[in-house]
Design an enzyme around this catalytic site. Structure first.
Site, mmCIF file in Angstrom:
data_model
loop_
_atom_site.group_PDB
_atom_site.id
_atom_site.type_symbol
_atom_site.label_atom_id
_atom_site.label_comp_id
_atom_site.label_asym_id
_atom_site.label_seq_id
_atom_site.Cartn_x
_atom_site.Cartn_y
_atom_site.Cartn_z
ATOM 1 N N ARG A 122 0.816 -1.239 0.000
ATOM 2 C CA ARG A 122 0.000 0.000 0.000
ATOM 3 C C ARG A 122 0.837 1.272 0.000
ATOM 4 N NH1 ARG A 122 -2.790 -3.049 3.795
ATOM 5 N NH2 ARG A 122 -4.556 -4.101 2.839
ATOM 6 N N LYS A 144 2.966 11.066 -11.541
ATOM 7 C CA LYS A 144 2.082 10.212 -12.346
ATOM 8 C C LYS A 144 2.839 8.926 -12.637
ATOM 9 C CE LYS A 144 -0.945 13.128 -15.110
ATOM 10 N NZ LYS A 144 -1.309 13.540 -16.475
ATOM 11 N N GLU A 186 9.357 17.661 -25.233
ATOM 12 C CA GLU A 186 8.560 17.958 -24.029
ATOM 13 C C GLU A 186 8.924 19.341 -23.464
ATOM 14 O OE1 GLU A 186 5.982 16.191 -22.991
ATOM 15 O OE2 GLU A 186 6.336 14.052 -23.308
ATOM 16 N N LYS A 228 7.048 22.721 -14.631
ATOM 17 C CA LYS A 228 6.195 21.570 -14.331
ATOM 18 C C LYS A 228 5.907 21.505 -12.824
ATOM 19 C CE LYS A 228 4.969 16.892 -15.130
ATOM 20 N NZ LYS A 228 5.167 15.611 -15.794
ATOM 21 N N GLU A 238 -4.725 16.805 -11.485
ATOM 22 C CA GLU A 238 -5.340 17.169 -12.767
ATOM 23 C C GLU A 238 -6.839 17.418 -12.616
ATOM 24 O OE1 GLU A 238 -3.242 15.094 -15.898
ATOM 25 O OE2 GLU A 238 -4.952 15.320 -17.233
ATOM 26 N N ARG A 243 -3.182 21.293 -14.951
ATOM 27 C CA ARG A 243 -2.255 20.211 -15.310
ATOM 28 C C ARG A 243 -2.582 19.612 -16.682
ATOM 29 N NH1 ARG A 243 0.659 15.686 -11.458
ATOM 30 N NH2 ARG A 243 1.929 14.828 -13.126
ATOM 31 N N ASN A 247 -0.934 18.362 -21.454
ATOM 32 C CA ASN A 247 -1.247 17.340 -22.456
ATOM 33 C C ASN A 247 -1.233 17.887 -23.876
ATOM 34 O OD1 ASN A 247 -1.583 15.254 -20.613
ATOM 35 N ND2 ASN A 247 -3.681 15.889 -20.174
ATOM 36 N N HIS A 250 -0.467 15.784 -26.902
ATOM 37 C CA HIS A 250 -0.552 14.393 -26.475
ATOM 38 C C HIS A 250 -1.796 13.656 -26.976
ATOM 39 C CE1 HIS A 250 2.881 15.363 -24.073
ATOM 40 N NE2 HIS A 250 2.948 14.147 -23.593
ATOM 41 N N HIS A 254 -0.522 10.526 -28.572
ATOM 42 C CA HIS A 254 -0.874 9.165 -28.133
ATOM 43 C C HIS A 254 -1.540 8.400 -29.269
ATOM 44 C CE1 HIS A 254 -0.879 10.423 -23.619
ATOM 45 N NE2 HIS A 254 0.296 9.965 -23.995
ATOM 46 N N HIS A 267 8.224 8.352 -27.555
ATOM 47 C CA HIS A 267 7.101 9.136 -27.035
ATOM 48 C C HIS A 267 7.211 10.615 -27.448
ATOM 49 C CE1 HIS A 267 3.992 10.649 -24.429
ATOM 50 N NE2 HIS A 267 4.873 11.473 -23.857
HETATM 51 N N1 LIG Z 1 4.693 9.750 -15.768
HETATM 52 C C1 LIG Z 1 4.676 10.783 -16.575
HETATM 53 O O1 LIG Z 1 4.321 11.907 -16.189
HETATM 54 C C2 LIG Z 1 5.152 10.612 -17.988
HETATM 55 C C3 LIG Z 1 5.371 11.735 -18.807
HETATM 56 C C4 LIG Z 1 5.888 11.538 -20.083
HETATM 57 C C5 LIG Z 1 6.169 10.247 -20.529
HETATM 58 N N2 LIG Z 1 5.923 9.181 -19.717
HETATM 59 C C6 LIG Z 1 6.232 7.805 -20.157
HETATM 60 O O2 LIG Z 1 7.639 7.725 -20.314
HETATM 61 C C7 LIG Z 1 7.938 6.743 -21.317
HETATM 62 C C8 LIG Z 1 8.892 7.348 -22.300
HETATM 63 O O3 LIG Z 1 10.051 7.744 -21.614
HETATM 64 P P1 LIG Z 1 11.495 7.684 -22.288
HETATM 65 O O4 LIG Z 1 11.477 8.379 -23.581
HETATM 66 O O5 LIG Z 1 12.479 8.099 -21.257
HETATM 67 O O6 LIG Z 1 11.581 6.142 -22.662
HETATM 68 P P2 LIG Z 1 12.486 4.913 -22.257
HETATM 69 O O7 LIG Z 1 12.534 4.694 -20.816
HETATM 70 O O8 LIG Z 1 11.975 3.790 -23.118
HETATM 71 O O9 LIG Z 1 13.933 5.349 -22.778
HETATM 72 C C9 LIG Z 1 14.154 5.564 -24.158
HETATM 73 C C10 LIG Z 1 15.363 4.740 -24.637
HETATM 74 O O10 LIG Z 1 16.549 5.259 -24.072
HETATM 75 C C11 LIG Z 1 17.319 4.210 -23.467
HETATM 76 N N3 LIG Z 1 18.076 4.837 -22.390
HETATM 77 C C12 LIG Z 1 17.648 5.216 -21.158
HETATM 78 N N4 LIG Z 1 18.608 5.882 -20.515
HETATM 79 C C13 LIG Z 1 19.685 5.918 -21.339
HETATM 80 C C14 LIG Z 1 20.979 6.489 -21.241
HETATM 81 N N5 LIG Z 1 21.354 7.170 -20.160
HETATM 82 N N6 LIG Z 1 21.824 6.331 -22.292
HETATM 83 C C15 LIG Z 1 21.434 5.652 -23.394
HETATM 84 N N7 LIG Z 1 20.223 5.127 -23.559
HETATM 85 C C16 LIG Z 1 19.356 5.252 -22.533
HETATM 86 C C17 LIG Z 1 16.286 3.200 -23.069
HETATM 87 O O11 LIG Z 1 16.846 1.908 -22.904
HETATM 88 C C18 LIG Z 1 15.320 3.273 -24.247
HETATM 89 O O12 LIG Z 1 15.800 2.521 -25.324
HETATM 90 C C19 LIG Z 1 6.622 6.363 -21.953
HETATM 91 O O13 LIG Z 1 6.212 5.104 -21.446
HETATM 92 C C20 LIG Z 1 5.664 7.452 -21.495
HETATM 93 O O14 LIG Z 1 4.334 7.012 -21.379
HETATM 94 C C21 LIG Z 1 5.434 9.341 -18.466
HETATM 95 ZN ZN LIG Z 2 4.663 13.273 -22.759
#
Ligand SMILES: NC(=O)c1ccc[n+]([C@@H]2O[C@H](COP(=O)([O-])OP(=O)(O)OC[C@H]3O[C@@H](n4cnc5c(N)ncnc54)[C@H](O)[C@@H]3O)[C@@H](O)[C@H]2O)c1
Ligand SMILES: [Zn+2]
Length: 368
Positions: A122, A144, A186, A228, A238, A243, A247, A250, A254, A267
């Site tokens: 929890r 999030k 972003e 942010k 949100e 907030r 988006n 997005h 998405h 992404h």
């Molecule tokens: N929680 C939130 O508020 C929020 C906001 C935006 C996106 N997201 C989520 O985040 C995800 C996308 O994030 P992302 O773009 O970081 O993706 P990711 O975690 O898949 O990383 C992208 C790529 O970079 C590689 N990588 C990571 N760190 C590295 C480093 N230091 N050097 C070399 N390669 C590295 C990973 O292995 C992967 O291939 C999606 O699932 C999206 O839905 C969440």
């Molecule tokens: Zn995003």
């Protein structure tokens, strides 16, 4: 090192620091020595095994017991069925409520680790050590968390704020250009919706930022986090509409990711195209003058991202919007722009508006 303090919902009790600087992984021992905990579990991107080792050593130095799991990262790592073995490991290692989970990786690792931290026993504490630009400026801030269901992305999730976020800029050095552009998108999103001067800064210095020059990169990272954090302080869950502004890009983004089965675009790349489409929609819906749209689009289209796949049609995008979390009473809440730095919400966008926006973007793509 720069620090931004996030006060979720304005609550000082749950305030946490986001540190930005070089060499922070090694310095984790300083933080670890100052908190009441002695056991950690690191969930890390398998690509970052060496950094996971460094983080583990830093915590061991502070006399913590440390275990870790390396996860092979792709969007499918966030499938709720795939994260189950991680709970098993936590149970086997006797992790309790006083232990701390560490998320070392990009948005995928942050989202799934935050979710596990929010649901295991929890709720337990977690620390974000974001390793992609996108995770440093966006996904690791604001609490999030979530995992994916076969019917849609992030459909299973919760708000669970971290206790600390360490944005170690050294981690970014190995990042591919695609992932740098993805994070940059972003940053642009935040600037287009909230801050014209910041947008101009990003345009002027985009090459230096994409080349990870500390002088500009650090300013851009800290500024995006600050913006942010401000939003999360005012509208943690949100609810007030503020907030939701984050988006922008997005709804279409998405839909693009979903129509290409999360395989074609990163992404942030999908968000970049999503912003271009939603800027076009802003013109079509009469919110934004065409000249402003064109000026921004002329910049956005120069950023290198993969080509739009041939079979992608506006019809597929419209289908993709129907599962969007922002759908209310069957209507999609689009965040559009009425100026650079000023957003507006519109729930009257029709399917034919989307088709027209698509055509506008393709036409702009073909003019230099
Ligand atoms: N929680 C939130 O508020 C929020 C906001 C935006 C996106 N997201 C989520 O985040 C995800 C996308 O994030 P992302 O773009 O970081 O993706 P990711 O975690 O898949 O990383 C992208 C790529 O970079 C590689 N990588 C990571 N760190 C590295 C480093 N230091 N050097 C070399 N390669 C590295 C990973 O292995 C992967 O291939 C999606 O699932 C999206 O839905 C969440
Ligand atoms: Zn995003």
């Amino acid at each position: 090192m720069e620090t931004v303090v996030v006060t979720p919902g304005g609550s000082d009790k749950r305030a946490y620091s986001v540190h930005v600087g070089a060499g922070l992984v090694e310095k984790t021992s300083e933080w670890a020595s100052s908190v009441e905990a002695s056991q950690a579990f690191i969930i890390a991107d398998a690509r970052l095994a060496k950094n996971a080792q460094k983080l583990s050593q830093a915590l061991t130095k502070a006399k913590w017991k440390v275990d870790r799991a390396l996860v092979k990262v792709s969007e499918s790592a966030k499938d709720y069925r795939k994260i189950f073995p991680l709970y098993t490991k936590l149970i086997e290692k006797n992790m309790d409520r006083h232990s701390v989970l560490f998320a070392l990786g990009g948005g995928v690792i942050g989202d799934l680790t935050g979710f596990i931290a929010g649901s295991y026993l929890r709720g337990m504490r977690w620390v974000g050590v974001p390793s992609t630009l996108l995770a440093q400026v966006d996904s690791s801030i604001g609490g999030k968390t979530g995992v994916n269901h076969p019917l849609g992305k992030n459909l299973i999730g919760l708000f669970h704020q971290p206790s600390l976020v360490l944005c170690d800029t050294d981690l970014l050095q190995t990042l591919s250009l695609r992932d740098r552009v993805s994070g940059f998108a972003e940053m642009v999103k935040v600037s287009l919706t909230f801050d014209k001067a910041f947008y101009e800064f990003l345009v002027q210095h985009h090459q230096s930022i994409l080349q990870l020059e500390p002088k500009y990169l650090d300013v851009a990272v800290v500024e995006t986090i600050r913006q942010k954090a401000d939003v999360v302080c005012q509208d943690e869950f949100e609810r007030t509409g503020l907030r939701q502004i984050l988006n922008f890009g997005h709804t279409m983004g998405h839909a693009l990711e979903s129509a290409t089965e999360y395989r074609h675009f990163r992404h942030g790349e999908a968000v970049l195209l999503g912003m271009r489409l939603e800027m076009a929609l802003s013109v079509i819906r009469g919110h934004l003058p065409h000249t402003k749209y064109q000026a921004v689009d002329d910049f956005l289209k120069t950023l290198p991202i993969p080509k739009i796949p041939k079979g992608l049609t506006p019809k597929k995008l419209v289908t993709g919007t129907k599962h969007d979390k922002k759908v209310k009473d069957g209507k999609v809440n689009y965040v559009l722009l009425e100026d650079i730095g000023k957003a507006v919400v519109d729930n009257q966008v029709s399917d034919s508006d989307v088709t027209q926006a698509w055509k506008m973007m393709i036409a702009s793509e073909n003019t230099l």
